[in-house]
Design a protein around this motif. Sequence first.
Motif, PDB file in Angstrom:
ATOM      1  N   LYS A   1       0.896  -1.126  -0.046  1.00 48.85           N
ATOM      2  CA  LYS A   1      -0.049  -0.025  -0.077  1.00 48.85           C
ATOM      3  C   LYS A   1       0.900   1.281  -0.006  1.00 48.85           C
ATOM      4  CE  LYS A   1      -3.597   2.654   2.522  1.00 48.85           C
ATOM      5  NZ  LYS A   1      -4.412   2.283   3.884  1.00 48.85           N
ATOM      6  N   GLU A   2       1.995   1.350   0.935  1.00 46.80           N
ATOM      7  CA  GLU A   2       2.829   2.540   0.807  1.00 46.80           C
ATOM      8  C   GLU A   2       3.703   2.531  -0.484  1.00 46.80           C
ATOM      9  OE1 GLU A   2       3.980   2.435   5.554  1.00 46.80           O
ATOM     10  OE2 GLU A   2       4.644   0.980   4.321  1.00 46.80           O
ATOM     11  N   LEU A   3       3.807   1.517  -1.162  1.00 43.20           N
ATOM     12  CA  LEU A   3       4.676   1.553  -2.374  1.00 43.20           C
ATOM     13  C   LEU A   3       3.422   2.074  -3.563  1.00 43.20           C
ATOM     14  CD1 LEU A   3       6.629   0.702  -4.711  1.00 43.20           C
ATOM     15  CD2 LEU A   3       5.595  -1.291  -4.806  1.00 43.20           C
ATOM     16  N   VAL A   4       2.291   1.767  -3.533  1.00 42.13           N
ATOM     17  CA  VAL A   4       1.493   2.203  -4.739  1.00 42.13           C
ATOM     18  C   VAL A   4       0.780   3.324  -4.300  1.00 42.13           C
ATOM     19  CG1 VAL A   4      -0.926   1.566  -5.468  1.00 42.13           C
ATOM     20  CG2 VAL A   4       0.975  -0.130  -4.979  1.00 42.13           C
ATOM     21  N   LYS A   5       0.789   3.804  -3.051  1.00 44.08           N
ATOM     22  CA  LYS A   5      -0.199   5.164  -3.153  1.00 44.08           C
ATOM     23  C   LYS A   5       0.444   5.974  -1.988  1.00 44.08           C
ATOM     24  CE  LYS A   5      -4.128   5.409  -0.550  1.00 44.08           C
ATOM     25  NZ  LYS A   5      -5.502   5.480  -0.098  1.00 44.08           N
ATOM     26  N   GLY A   6       0.525   7.181  -2.162  1.00 42.16           N
ATOM     27  CA  GLY A   6       0.658   8.116  -1.051  1.00 42.16           C
ATOM     28  C   GLY A   6      -0.329   9.228  -1.274  1.00 42.16           C
TER      29      GLY A   6
END
Length: 697
Positions: free
Chosen positions: A99-104
């Motif tokens: 989740k942290e990789l895909v979205k900020g």
Amino acid sequence: MSKNVAEYFACDVFNDEVMKARLPKPVYKAMTKTRKMGTPLDPTYADVVANAIKDWAIEHGATHYTHWFQPMTGSTAEKHDSFISPTDNGMVIMNFSGKELVKGEPDASSFPSGGLRETCSARGYTAWDPTSYCFVKEGSLYIPTVFVSYTGEALDKKTPLLRSMDALSQQAVRILRLFGNTTATKVTSTVGPEQEYFLIDKKMYDKREDLIMTGRTLFGAMPPKGQELDDQYFANLKPRIAAYMADLDEALWRVGVFATTKHNEVAPAQHEMAPVFSTTNISTDQNELAMEVMEKVALKHGLVCLLHEKPFDGVNGSGKHNNWSMATNDGQNLLDPGSTPMENMQFLTFLCAIIKGIDEYADLLRISASSAGNDHRLGANEAPPAIISIFMGEELQGVLDALEAGTSYKSESKVFEIGVDSLPDFPKDSTDRNRTSPFAFTGNRFEFRMVGSSDNIGCPNSLLNAIVAGELSEIAEQMEGVSAEKFDDELKTLLVKIIKEHKRVIFNGNGYSQEWVEEAAKRGLPNFKSTVDCVPHYADSKNVALLEKFGVLSEKEINARMEVLLENYAKTINIEALTMIDMAKKKYIPTCIAYTKELCDSVAVKKSLDICPCVEKELAEKVSALTKAAYEATGKLEEAVAAAAAKESCVLEMAKAYRSEVIPVMDALREAVDSLEVITPSEKWPVPAYSDIIFNV
């Protein structure tokens, strides 16, 4: 550090080689398919990829990660979060989820949005672009991302670029199918941006408020020598510059930037770096990274890297030549004419689509290179004119003429003979080059030369891709229902029609000449001399229809970008004008008053000794008159800035006021101060002169 570049190139990049070694085979295959074909990545793989990237990044010294994006500020943005997660025993573990990789979630209201976001509507999203490699720099993992609003509009330069690449691919594949190509499933636009820049001594930079505040000199008389001897271009590199360039190459190679060419440019203190071609979105990321690295490496050498389009009046400014082409995933360069371009109907189809597109959407291309800084270059006999035209060269022009006339064209192989027995003869290129053309064919690509040195190339390539996609779509729609027996004849008829209707945009002569300006007007070609002239055309119905048809930009997003461009123009001129006022009041006018007093004191002394003070008296009168002119221009500039700023309720009217009312007064103030610099002793002048800056590296 090994001196063998191959051993450390891209050592800080999570590239294909690293992925293959660290990802499970199914995940690696999925990532490869995403990167090469643009297919979505299975969300279930995100955690696996994130963990592998985290472990690799930590091994390379990273403690943080950042979603790295390109907002409409024109530069990049980043917010760094650490990998640490607290544990029950008061310690930490290093953690990073899919989740942290895909979205900020950065604050969308704090970046330029052109009205898409209000201060109270802050939420925005960054989303991972898996087609561009992650890398480690300065202790952080950098994740290339796009940036969109809570309501889905693009707030960055990259989202429209990726959309345009998809559109171009889809329409180009349609054309390839017409020619029987069943193997190519994707067409990618490729770019190699040549980056020009200036290097000056930081000690000199720190003494110039105008350079610090605006990136360019707002005052400065030309020294006795500039670039007129042509002795800077390709000249031997000075030791300090060579050391900088060596460090720059190493820093860029470590993060996978294919920096390949470096040399001195035309103006004193000006240089160029050029990379190898890459896929357009990757090349855009790498150019943004390169500009940042160039500036940081310069500081390590006691230098400052200036990326402004015109840092010094009187010598050439800097551009960014955008070398653009199209390549298929089965290995074809679609802009390679081959040895017999007259018979290469596929090439001629793509070529005619580009000719038609550049003629019909010249305003969009001009808009893509618009800024207050670039307005100083375009049409200034150092960069292409503001008139959009295409250079074809001798051979392609002959092919197009023959196609239009229904005759044949045979290219003759030529040998370049130097006339010295010991030197080898070699094949001569089929055409000369034309550095005065804004859009020039250079063998197997087009070189869009108008782009400014500080520009993000995402915008010009987004619009160029969309323009070509639109024209390819029209050709495909007309030809897809044609039978095989009639295909060749009908295609030739269509291409001849395109040539006849749009050949006005082709010009192979001297783009710097006044004759071309007059000829272009006769042909009906637009000549948008400033940003304020062209940007309002962003919202013309034909442009909105094109960009909406392929989902590159919605009308709402177009209007937002138009507002951002005009607002940025106005704010840039405002900052420059206020800086001029500040420098005039605090530096130049007090200095010249003091010098006038010194001259008058000398006049009084000479008179008391019965010596003729004619020189001092004449100088005093001249300095006094010019000081008065500078003082009066400063007052007028204050009034003009206040009047322009008062029009902020309409950004177009405000931008027009800065262009028409503020800039002429800035020019008048500069003229007075520069005239004072010429007659004031250099040791009394409050800032370093041009000769101290551009010849002192």
